[in-house]
Design a protein around this motif. Sequence first.
Motif, PDB file in Angstrom:
ATOM      1  N   PRO A  42      16.881 -15.320 -16.698  1.00  0.00           N
ATOM      2  CA  PRO A  42      16.574 -13.966 -17.174  1.00  0.00           C
ATOM      3  C   PRO A  42      15.690 -13.204 -16.190  1.00  0.00           C
ATOM      4  O   PRO A  42      14.871 -13.784 -15.485  1.00  0.00           O
ATOM      5  N   VAL A  43      15.861 -11.903 -16.185  1.00  0.00           N
ATOM      6  CA  VAL A  43      15.035 -11.023 -15.366  1.00  0.00           C
ATOM      7  C   VAL A  43      13.858 -10.554 -16.216  1.00  0.00           C
ATOM      8  O   VAL A  43      14.037 -10.117 -17.348  1.00  0.00           O
ATOM      9  N   SER A  44      12.666 -10.656 -15.667  1.00  0.00           N
ATOM     10  CA  SER A  44      11.488 -10.158 -16.377  1.00  0.00           C
ATOM     11  C   SER A  44      11.044  -8.850 -15.735  1.00  0.00           C
ATOM     12  O   SER A  44      11.100  -8.687 -14.520  1.00  0.00           O
ATOM     13  N   ILE A  45      10.615  -7.922 -16.558  1.00  0.00           N
ATOM     14  CA  ILE A  45      10.185  -6.599 -16.100  1.00  0.00           C
ATOM     15  C   ILE A  45       8.933  -6.201 -16.877  1.00  0.00           C
ATOM     16  O   ILE A  45       8.864  -6.394 -18.094  1.00  0.00           O
ATOM     17  N   TYR A  46       7.970  -5.671 -16.157  1.00  0.00           N
ATOM     18  CA  TYR A  46       6.818  -5.098 -16.850  1.00  0.00           C
ATOM     19  C   TYR A  46       6.520  -3.722 -16.269  1.00  0.00           C
ATOM     20  O   TYR A  46       6.816  -3.434 -15.109  1.00  0.00           O
ATOM     21  N   ALA A  47       5.965  -2.865 -17.107  1.00  0.00           N
ATOM     22  CA  ALA A  47       5.630  -1.507 -16.705  1.00  0.00           C
ATOM     23  C   ALA A  47       4.179  -1.449 -16.265  1.00  0.00           C
ATOM     24  O   ALA A  47       3.298  -2.057 -16.886  1.00  0.00           O
ATOM     25  N   GLU A  48       3.947  -0.715 -15.184  1.00  0.00           N
ATOM     26  CA  GLU A  48       2.607  -0.598 -14.618  1.00  0.00           C
ATOM     27  C   GLU A  48       2.309   0.874 -14.366  1.00  0.00           C
ATOM     28  O   GLU A  48       3.057   1.554 -13.663  1.00  0.00           O
ATOM     29  N   ALA A  49       1.220   1.372 -14.917  1.00  0.00           N
ATOM     30  CA  ALA A  49       0.862   2.771 -14.747  1.00  0.00           C
ATOM     31  C   ALA A  49       0.516   3.064 -13.290  1.00  0.00           C
ATOM     32  O   ALA A  49       0.039   2.191 -12.558  1.00  0.00           O
ATOM     33  N   SER A  50       0.763   4.284 -12.861  1.00  0.00           N
ATOM     34  CA  SER A  50       0.443   4.721 -11.504  1.00  0.00           C
ATOM     35  C   SER A  50      -0.609   5.832 -11.582  1.00  0.00           C
ATOM     36  O   SER A  50      -0.874   6.366 -12.662  1.00  0.00           O
ATOM     37  N   PRO A  51      -1.213   6.221 -10.451  1.00  0.00           N
ATOM     38  CA  PRO A  51      -2.173   7.332 -10.479  1.00  0.00           C
ATOM     39  C   PRO A  51      -1.559   8.645 -10.939  1.00  0.00           C
ATOM     40  O   PRO A  51      -2.278   9.546 -11.367  1.00  0.00           O
ATOM     41  N   ASN A  52      -0.253   8.750 -10.834  1.00  0.00           N
ATOM     42  CA  ASN A  52       0.453   9.937 -11.316  1.00  0.00           C
ATOM     43  C   ASN A  52       0.820   9.724 -12.784  1.00  0.00           C
ATOM     44  O   ASN A  52       1.640   8.859 -13.092  1.00  0.00           O
ATOM     45  N   PRO A  53       0.257  10.480 -13.706  1.00  0.00           N
ATOM     46  CA  PRO A  53       0.531  10.255 -15.130  1.00  0.00           C
ATOM     47  C   PRO A  53       1.984  10.468 -15.519  1.00  0.00           C
ATOM     48  O   PRO A  53       2.410  10.014 -16.590  1.00  0.00           O
ATOM     49  N   GLU A  54       2.751  11.146 -14.667  1.00  0.00           N
ATOM     50  CA  GLU A  54       4.165  11.377 -14.971  1.00  0.00           C
ATOM     51  C   GLU A  54       5.067  10.282 -14.412  1.00  0.00           C
ATOM     52  O   GLU A  54       6.282  10.324 -14.602  1.00  0.00           O
ATOM     53  N   SER A  55       4.511   9.315 -13.686  1.00  0.00           N
ATOM     54  CA  SER A  55       5.300   8.257 -13.059  1.00  0.00           C
ATOM     55  C   SER A  55       4.915   6.893 -13.614  1.00  0.00           C
ATOM     56  O   SER A  55       3.738   6.631 -13.872  1.00  0.00           O
ATOM     57  N   MET A  56       5.919   6.021 -13.780  1.00  0.00           N
ATOM     58  CA  MET A  56       5.691   4.666 -14.243  1.00  0.00           C
ATOM     59  C   MET A  56       6.426   3.700 -13.313  1.00  0.00           C
ATOM     60  O   MET A  56       7.581   3.919 -12.948  1.00  0.00           O
ATOM     61  N   LYS A  57       5.737   2.641 -12.947  1.00  0.00           N
ATOM     62  CA  LYS A  57       6.282   1.631 -12.033  1.00  0.00           C
ATOM     63  C   LYS A  57       6.806   0.452 -12.854  1.00  0.00           C
ATOM     64  O   LYS A  57       6.066  -0.138 -13.647  1.00  0.00           O
ATOM     65  N   PHE A  58       8.080   0.116 -12.677  1.00  0.00           N
ATOM     66  CA  PHE A  58       8.699  -1.010 -13.373  1.00  0.00           C
ATOM     67  C   PHE A  58       8.891  -2.144 -12.366  1.00  0.00           C
ATOM     68  O   PHE A  58       9.712  -2.043 -11.451  1.00  0.00           O
ATOM     69  N   VAL A  59       8.131  -3.207 -12.539  1.00  0.00           N
ATOM     70  CA  VAL A  59       8.114  -4.320 -11.594  1.00  0.00           C
ATOM     71  C   VAL A  59       9.024  -5.436 -12.095  1.00  0.00           C
ATOM     72  O   VAL A  59       8.933  -5.851 -13.252  1.00  0.00           O
ATOM     73  N   LEU A  60       9.905  -5.929 -11.215  1.00  0.00           N
ATOM     74  CA  LEU A  60      10.884  -6.950 -11.568  1.00  0.00           C
ATOM     75  C   LEU A  60      10.621  -8.240 -10.794  1.00  0.00           C
ATOM     76  O   LEU A  60      10.045  -8.214  -9.703  1.00  0.00           O
ATOM     77  N   ASN A  61      11.085  -9.366 -11.329  1.00  0.00           N
ATOM     78  CA  ASN A  61      11.080 -10.611 -10.579  1.00  0.00           C
ATOM     79  C   ASN A  61      12.412 -10.764  -9.851  1.00  0.00           C
ATOM     80  O   ASN A  61      12.994 -11.844  -9.782  1.00  0.00           O
ATOM     81  N   ALA A  62      12.915  -9.657  -9.305  1.00  0.00           N
ATOM     82  CA  ALA A  62      14.196  -9.623  -8.607  1.00  0.00           C
ATOM     83  C   ALA A  62      14.047  -8.764  -7.365  1.00  0.00           C
ATOM     84  O   ALA A  62      13.286  -7.799  -7.356  1.00  0.00           O
ATOM     85  N   GLN A  63      14.763  -9.129  -6.317  1.00  0.00           N
ATOM     86  CA  GLN A  63      14.710  -8.372  -5.077  1.00  0.00           C
ATOM     87  C   GLN A  63      15.797  -7.303  -5.070  1.00  0.00           C
ATOM     88  O   GLN A  63      16.983  -7.602  -5.148  1.00  0.00           O
ATOM     89  N   LEU A  64      15.369  -6.062  -4.969  1.00  0.00           N
ATOM     90  CA  LEU A  64      16.300  -4.940  -4.924  1.00  0.00           C
ATOM     91  C   LEU A  64      16.540  -4.457  -3.504  1.00  0.00           C
ATOM     92  O   LEU A  64      17.607  -3.920  -3.197  1.00  0.00           O
ATOM     93  N   LEU A  65      15.533  -4.626  -2.646  1.00  0.00           N
ATOM     94  CA  LEU A  65      15.606  -4.188  -1.255  1.00  0.00           C
ATOM     95  C   LEU A  65      14.842  -5.163  -0.380  1.00  0.00           C
ATOM     96  O   LEU A  65      13.986  -5.910  -0.870  1.00  0.00           O
ATOM     97  N   ALA A  66      15.123  -5.127   0.916  1.00  0.00           N
ATOM     98  CA  ALA A  66      14.359  -5.938   1.857  1.00  0.00           C
ATOM     99  C   ALA A  66      12.921  -5.452   1.912  1.00  0.00           C
ATOM    100  O   ALA A  66      12.625  -4.284   1.628  1.00  0.00           O
ATOM    101  N   ASP A  67      12.012  -6.334   2.270  1.00  0.00           N
ATOM    102  CA  ASP A  67      10.600  -5.980   2.377  1.00  0.00           C
ATOM    103  C   ASP A  67      10.414  -4.846   3.379  1.00  0.00           C
ATOM    104  O   ASP A  67      10.966  -4.861   4.473  1.00  0.00           O
ATOM    105  N   GLY A  68       9.638  -3.852   2.994  1.00  0.00           N
ATOM    106  CA  GLY A  68       9.373  -2.738   3.893  1.00  0.00           C
ATOM    107  C   GLY A  68      10.366  -1.605   3.823  1.00  0.00           C
ATOM    108  O   GLY A  68      10.201  -0.583   4.480  1.00  0.00           O
ATOM    109  N   VAL A  69      11.402  -1.757   3.005  1.00  0.00           N
ATOM    110  CA  VAL A  69      12.426  -0.717   2.862  1.00  0.00           C
ATOM    111  C   VAL A  69      12.278  -0.092   1.478  1.00  0.00           C
ATOM    112  O   VAL A  69      12.059  -0.788   0.487  1.00  0.00           O
ATOM    113  N   SER A  70      12.387   1.221   1.410  1.00  0.00           N
ATOM    114  CA  SER A  70      12.339   1.908   0.120  1.00  0.00           C
ATOM    115  C   SER A  70      13.159   3.187   0.216  1.00  0.00           C
ATOM    116  O   SER A  70      13.408   3.695   1.311  1.00  0.00           O
ATOM    117  N   VAL A  71      13.574   3.683  -0.933  1.00  0.00           N
ATOM    118  CA  VAL A  71      14.356   4.918  -0.971  1.00  0.00           C
ATOM    119  C   VAL A  71      13.844   5.794  -2.108  1.00  0.00           C
ATOM    120  O   VAL A  71      13.448   5.302  -3.158  1.00  0.00           O
TER     121      VAL A  71
END
Length: 212
Positions: free
Chosen positions: A11-40
């Motif tokens: 199973p994939v685990s996901i937790y939500a983490e608040a960011s300094p921007n109140p309108e944005s939420m970070k969803f952290v997964l135990n899965a690799q979506l991209l290579a380290d250092g790459v983002s879009v």
Amino acid sequence: MAEQLTAPAGPVSIYAEASPNPESMKFVLNAQLLADGVSVDYPNLEAAANSPLAQELFNFDYVGRVFIAQNFVTVTKTTDHQWAQLIPELRTFLKSYVEASGPIFTVDPAAEQKAAQQAAASGSANSSEADQQTSQKIIDLLDNYVRPAVEQDGGNITFKSYHEGIVTVNLQGSCSGCPSATVTLKSGIENLLKRMVPEVKEVVAEGITASF
């Protein structure tokens, strides 16, 4: 087609983490979506043509921006809905999508990012060799010292240009529209670059909303 990165067995685990921007939420997964250092960063649906995952997220009428990094997705909302109402729905969707090995990208973001960095470092045809060397120093500093900290907050910073002492960067993900972005830019990033690269006189950013 980009190589499909899939979740670890089980199973994939996901937790939500608040960011300094109140309108944005970070969803952290135990899965690799991209290579380290790459983002879009996708500021709207039209920009997400190469990401089926981002397109699906934009189907939620309250999603206004999607940022994808190595193991997290930052969602920026556009409405007055409370995160307490939205988090369970987004977490359930992401968990199901990744566990089903849904396609994340249709082209390789790493190749696109590398090409963009090379173009930015080279600058225009009129850039001097000294300016190009300064640009590369700035890129290295941003990559090694600034970007890891910014990613912790669910966003990213990328180098756009250097000209006559002025550094222009792009703020992405939760950093775009964040109330503390301007302070961070001036008191943190600008001071660092001025100290490490004497040629730098000022740092300005694209991606900060007009409300600042």
